[in-house]
Scaffold this motif. Sequence first.
Motif, short mmCIF file in Angstrom:
data_model
loop_
_atom_site.label_atom_id
_atom_site.label_comp_id
_atom_site.label_asym_id
_atom_site.label_seq_id
_atom_site.Cartn_x
_atom_site.Cartn_y
_atom_site.Cartn_z
N LEU A 1 -49.96 4.72 -21.37
CA LEU A 1 -49.33 4.55 -19.93
C LEU A 1 -47.83 4.09 -20.10
O LEU A 1 -47.59 3.20 -21.19
N VAL A 2 -46.85 4.81 -19.65
CA VAL A 2 -45.71 4.32 -19.81
C VAL A 2 -44.97 3.49 -18.72
O VAL A 2 -45.27 3.84 -17.51
N ILE A 3 -44.39 2.27 -19.00
CA ILE A 3 -43.78 1.43 -18.33
C ILE A 3 -42.32 1.28 -18.57
O ILE A 3 -42.02 0.75 -19.83
N SER A 4 -41.67 1.40 -17.59
CA SER A 4 -40.15 1.74 -17.92
C SER A 4 -39.36 0.97 -17.11
O SER A 4 -39.66 0.38 -16.12
N MET A 5 -38.32 0.55 -17.67
CA MET A 5 -37.04 -0.29 -16.82
C MET A 5 -35.94 0.33 -17.22
O MET A 5 -35.65 1.06 -18.28
N MET B 1 -37.14 1.41 -22.27
CA MET B 1 -35.93 0.83 -21.69
C MET B 1 -34.65 1.80 -21.80
O MET B 1 -34.57 2.68 -22.76
N VAL B 2 -34.00 1.99 -20.67
CA VAL B 2 -32.93 2.94 -20.64
C VAL B 2 -31.75 1.95 -20.04
O VAL B 2 -31.61 1.22 -19.10
N GLY B 3 -30.42 2.12 -20.77
CA GLY B 3 -29.35 1.58 -20.40
C GLY B 3 -28.56 0.95 -21.42
O GLY B 3 -29.06 0.82 -22.70
N VAL C 1 -40.63 -0.89 -13.65
CA VAL C 1 -40.40 -2.39 -13.60
C VAL C 1 -38.86 -2.80 -13.39
O VAL C 1 -38.07 -2.13 -14.37
N LEU C 2 -38.43 -3.57 -12.65
CA LEU C 2 -37.05 -4.00 -12.58
C LEU C 2 -37.16 -5.65 -12.53
O LEU C 2 -37.08 -6.54 -11.76
#
Length: 386
Positions: free
Chosen positions: A202-206, A237-239, A285-286
């Motif tokens: 399961l992919v949980i991203s921010m 995580m992206v950014g 998620v943020l």
Amino acid sequence: MSEPRHVLFLQSSSELYGSGRIILQVLEIYQKEGLTPIVILTGGGPITSELAALGIKYYIQNLGILRRKYMSPTGLWNRAQMNLKALKFLDELDETYKFELVYSNTLAVVVGAYWASINNLPHIWHIHEILKGPKVLVAFLRRLLDRSTPAPVVVSEAVKDHWKSKLRISKPRVIHNAIPYEEFLKGDFEQIQDLKEDVDNLVISMIGRINPGKGQLFFLDIAEQVLESYPHCKFVMVGDPFHGYEYIEEEIIRRINSGILKGNVINLGFRTDVPAILSQTDIFVLPSVLPDSFPTVILEAMASGKPVVATDSGGSREMVKEGETGFLIPIGDVNTAANSIIELVKDSDKRNLFGNKGRERVLREFGQTKFEEQTIDHLWLHLAKD
């Protein structure tokens, strides 16, 4: 053929994060209304190619952008010098374009408000910030807003509530952000390598620019707790960091290369394929730890049909419907955040229900048509039509 009507736009960043993407929408609307935008950027960056595609002329000039790192005597002196140079530059530019309106995007740009005031020009300030301090900076901005901007645009009710108690003359007007959603509605993207190594993952991203308020380290705290019981989760995580916040990125890298996070957290850095990443996300998620005015990335996640877990502050509570499209969590509360994510990890039907409800909500409440209508109405409050 009538003479072009020039509007001066002052942009605080050349990146294509939230405020940069929103200003592109505003620029297109102004063009449709028959106006000719001229944009001033503080430096080169991804936004320049977008401006070129729109046929919008831009200039590069240091605008003395305000950042927290300049809140010292030497830093403020530096900003004052840069703003004086920017004022001279605007005077020279005005000789060519004879601007009718000045538009400043974000409170980090102050020179436009001052220049408009001394030249008796209408000024629009597009406020994306909930600024708690320093007190001297908040007081300065309050006075400049009252002096220059009768009806600033604010991106959320949270931003309006923050500033209206401080302002004596200016009356903020809420125009919620909206973006083109087509790419996020598609869902038929090629698999991104390493993002989902196994069908059971399961992919949980921010997604967010790295800075002290966005909560990347809080995200890692949450990941550690979830992974203890659900090791099939993959956290993404992206950014990239704002200049000056590289130390946070270094701490992120150190943490994800050790302990339970090692091999279970992927740091993708800056990416241009956000729609594809969100299409392969199961839970978004943020975890902002400072009030986030109206984070555009939540709109993107909702348009992608993903359940959202966000901190209960700023504009997030205007976007996420608790228990319907996602969960709102207290800032810094790792246990509640982890439990909210685990509830979604365990229940695929709930993930799908929240995701579908979120997509319906974003298209209904935060659509481009509404944004365009409100922006046009606000524009012609400041200019006389030909």
